[in-house]
Design a protein around this motif. Structure first.
Motif, PDB file in Angstrom:
ATOM      1  N   ALA A  76     -48.672   7.118   8.525  1.00 39.90           N
ATOM      2  CA  ALA A  76     -47.788   8.086   7.878  1.00 39.90           C
ATOM      3  C   ALA A  76     -46.362   7.803   8.305  1.00 39.90           C
ATOM      4  O   ALA A  76     -46.121   7.072   9.276  1.00 39.90           O
ATOM      5  N   LEU A  77     -45.405   8.377   7.580  1.00 37.63           N
ATOM      6  CA  LEU A  77     -43.994   8.217   7.914  1.00 37.63           C
ATOM      7  C   LEU A  77     -43.623   9.211   9.008  1.00 37.63           C
ATOM      8  O   LEU A  77     -42.966  10.223   8.781  1.00 37.63           O
ATOM      9  N   VAL A  78     -44.073   8.908  10.223  1.00 37.46           N
ATOM     10  CA  VAL A  78     -43.764   9.755  11.369  1.00 37.46           C
ATOM     11  C   VAL A  78     -43.221   8.884  12.490  1.00 37.46           C
ATOM     12  O   VAL A  78     -43.380   7.668  12.490  1.00 37.46           O
ATOM     13  N   SER A  79     -42.590   9.523  13.446  1.00 41.99           N
ATOM     14  CA  SER A  79     -42.003   8.811  14.563  1.00 41.99           C
ATOM     15  C   SER A  79     -43.070   8.275  15.502  1.00 41.99           C
ATOM     16  O   SER A  79     -43.985   8.993  15.903  1.00 41.99           O
ATOM     17  N   TYR A  80     -42.938   7.011  15.879  1.00 38.34           N
ATOM     18  CA  TYR A  80     -43.812   6.391  16.869  1.00 38.34           C
ATOM     19  C   TYR A  80     -43.733   7.176  18.183  1.00 38.34           C
ATOM     20  O   TYR A  80     -44.736   7.399  18.859  1.00 38.34           O
ATOM     21  N   THR A  81     -42.526   7.611  18.521  1.00 33.05           N
ATOM     22  CA  THR A  81     -42.304   8.357  19.754  1.00 33.05           C
ATOM     23  C   THR A  81     -43.118   9.638  19.762  1.00 33.05           C
ATOM     24  O   THR A  81     -43.827   9.950  20.728  1.00 33.05           O
ATOM     25  N   GLU A 172     -41.210   8.426   0.794  1.00 30.94           N
ATOM     26  CA  GLU A 172     -42.538   7.829   0.683  1.00 30.94           C
ATOM     27  C   GLU A 172     -42.520   6.403   1.210  1.00 30.94           C
ATOM     28  O   GLU A 172     -41.452   5.799   1.398  1.00 30.94           O
ATOM     29  N   GLY A 173     -43.694   5.891   1.448  1.00 30.94           N
ATOM     30  CA  GLY A 173     -43.806   4.524   1.941  1.00 30.94           C
ATOM     31  C   GLY A 173     -45.113   3.891   1.507  1.00 30.94           C
ATOM     32  O   GLY A 173     -46.052   4.582   1.101  1.00 30.94           O
ATOM     33  N   GLU A 174     -45.165   2.585   1.597  1.00 34.91           N
ATOM     34  CA  GLU A 174     -46.388   1.825   1.329  1.00 34.91           C
ATOM     35  C   GLU A 174     -46.703   0.991   2.558  1.00 34.91           C
ATOM     36  O   GLU A 174     -45.804   0.437   3.181  1.00 34.91           O
ATOM     37  N   ARG A 203     -44.875  -2.496   6.145  1.00 34.41           N
ATOM     38  CA  ARG A 203     -44.505  -1.207   5.557  1.00 34.41           C
ATOM     39  C   ARG A 203     -43.137  -1.286   4.890  1.00 34.41           C
ATOM     40  O   ARG A 203     -42.220  -1.919   5.420  1.00 34.41           O
ATOM     41  N   THR A 204     -43.011  -0.657   3.748  1.00 30.48           N
ATOM     42  CA  THR A 204     -41.721  -0.428   3.111  1.00 30.48           C
ATOM     43  C   THR A 204     -41.596   1.066   2.898  1.00 30.48           C
ATOM     44  O   THR A 204     -42.580   1.729   2.570  1.00 30.48           O
ATOM     45  N   SER A 205     -40.402   1.598   3.116  1.00 33.45           N
ATOM     46  CA  SER A 205     -40.211   3.035   2.954  1.00 33.45           C
ATOM     47  C   SER A 205     -38.979   3.319   2.109  1.00 33.45           C
ATOM     48  O   SER A 205     -38.028   2.522   2.067  1.00 33.45           O
ATOM     49  N   ARG A 206     -39.014   4.472   1.458  1.00 32.32           N
ATOM     50  CA  ARG A 206     -37.913   4.903   0.592  1.00 32.32           C
ATOM     51  C   ARG A 206     -37.526   6.332   0.943  1.00 32.32           C
ATOM     52  O   ARG A 206     -38.329   7.081   1.508  1.00 32.32           O
ATOM     53  N   ASP A 207     -36.296   6.692   0.589  1.00 30.94           N
ATOM     54  CA  ASP A 207     -35.853   8.057   0.849  1.00 30.94           C
ATOM     55  C   ASP A 207     -36.278   8.972  -0.288  1.00 30.94           C
ATOM     56  O   ASP A 207     -36.968   8.543  -1.232  1.00 30.94           O
ATOM     57  N   THR A 208     -35.868  10.221  -0.219  1.00 30.00           N
ATOM     58  CA  THR A 208     -36.290  11.202  -1.221  1.00 30.00           C
ATOM     59  C   THR A 208     -35.702  10.925  -2.599  1.00 30.00           C
ATOM     60  O   THR A 208     -36.164  11.495  -3.601  1.00 30.00           O
ATOM     61  N   ASP A 209     -34.684  10.062  -2.652  1.00 30.46           N
ATOM     62  CA  ASP A 209     -34.105   9.668  -3.938  1.00 30.46           C
ATOM     63  C   ASP A 209     -34.699   8.362  -4.469  1.00 30.46           C
ATOM     64  O   ASP A 209     -34.282   7.860  -5.515  1.00 30.46           O
ATOM     65  N   GLY A 210     -35.674   7.801  -3.726  1.00 31.36           N
ATOM     66  CA  GLY A 210     -36.316   6.565  -4.156  1.00 31.36           C
ATOM     67  C   GLY A 210     -35.586   5.306  -3.743  1.00 31.36           C
ATOM     68  O   GLY A 210     -35.967   4.207  -4.151  1.00 31.36           O
TER      69      GLY A 210
END
Length: 233
Positions: A76-81, A172-174, A203-210
């Motif tokens: 998931a898009l969460v902090s490793y920390t 979101e991310g893949e 992993r690739t991630s995008r912000d809320t605007d894509g």
């Protein structure tokens, strides 16, 4: 169907590990082989598989020890920390490289920039209680994040830096997960042998605007880390 002898030995060893407890030293291979009534080759094979499974940990010149449970990271898009702290582990990072490179065709596609555009390349060893468990390389557009080198602490959380300092909101991310064998350089950085199975995440991630945020390549020790995903219909 008959069960391979080393598998039967492995099953018996698991019971022994539970009796010994975390951090306990495993008796010598010769002693175990005699006690179990098998050859040293069979015992060695069973021990190797338990090391690969993360149930045992070999320390060069010291012996083999019962390992602590694997760290389970969420996909998931969460902090490793935050994920490590939730499991009672102290997160850390060691900087390997923080440089500027030119985007190739793959990075151009992943980050939505032109081939040749400048890209931040951040490579760090991920630590849990001071021990290396992963090697993470992150690529980000310099044009979009021109102040990244000024605001990011190399040992700190990139996720927190992006959200708190640069105002990024992850949308979101893949992620692709596969098993690989580490290169000699990677094995050295992770203090592992090349024969140890590794989990590789792209992993690739995008912000809320894509808009693209990052492209990440994360290599994890298979004996220390596992992953969990929540699935819904």
């Amino acid at each position: 169907m008959s069960v391979p002898l080393h598998f039967a030995v492995k099953t018996r060893l698991v019971g022994l590990l539970e009796e010994l407890g975390e951090g306990a030293a495993l008796p010598p291979e010769r002693t175990l082989a005699k006690e179990f009534g098998v050859s040293r080759w069979t015992m060695r094979q069973a021990i190797r598989e338990l090391i690969a499974d993360g149930r045992l940990r070999a320390r060069q010149g010291q012996g083999t020890f019962v390992a602590t449970p694997k760290l389970i990271q969420p996909l998931a898009l969460v902090s490793y920390t935050e994920a490590l702290r939730a499991q009672g582990q102290k997160p850390g990072r060691e900087l390997v490289a923080f440089e500027e490179i030119e985007a190739d065709e793959l990075l151009s596609e992943q980050l939505g920039i032109a081939v040749g555009d400048p890209v931040h390349r951040l490579e760090r060893v991920l630590l849990a209680d001071g021990q290396p468990i992963g090697l993470e390389t992150t690529y980000m557009s310099v044009a979009r994040f021109p102040t990244l080198r000024d605001v990011l602490k190399p040992e700190g959380s990139l996720y927190r830096c992006l959200t708190d300092e640069l105002g990024v909101r992850f949308g979101e991310g893949e992620e692709l997960v596969e098993t690989v064998i580490a290169t000699p350089r990677e094995a050295d950085l992770l203090k592992a042998t090349q024969s140890l199975p590794m989990l590789l995440l792209h992993r690739t991630s995008r912000d809320t605007d894509g808009r693209p945020i990052e492209a990440v390549r994360s290599l994890y020790r298979g004996d220390r880390v596992g992953f969990r995903a929540t699935l819904r219909p």
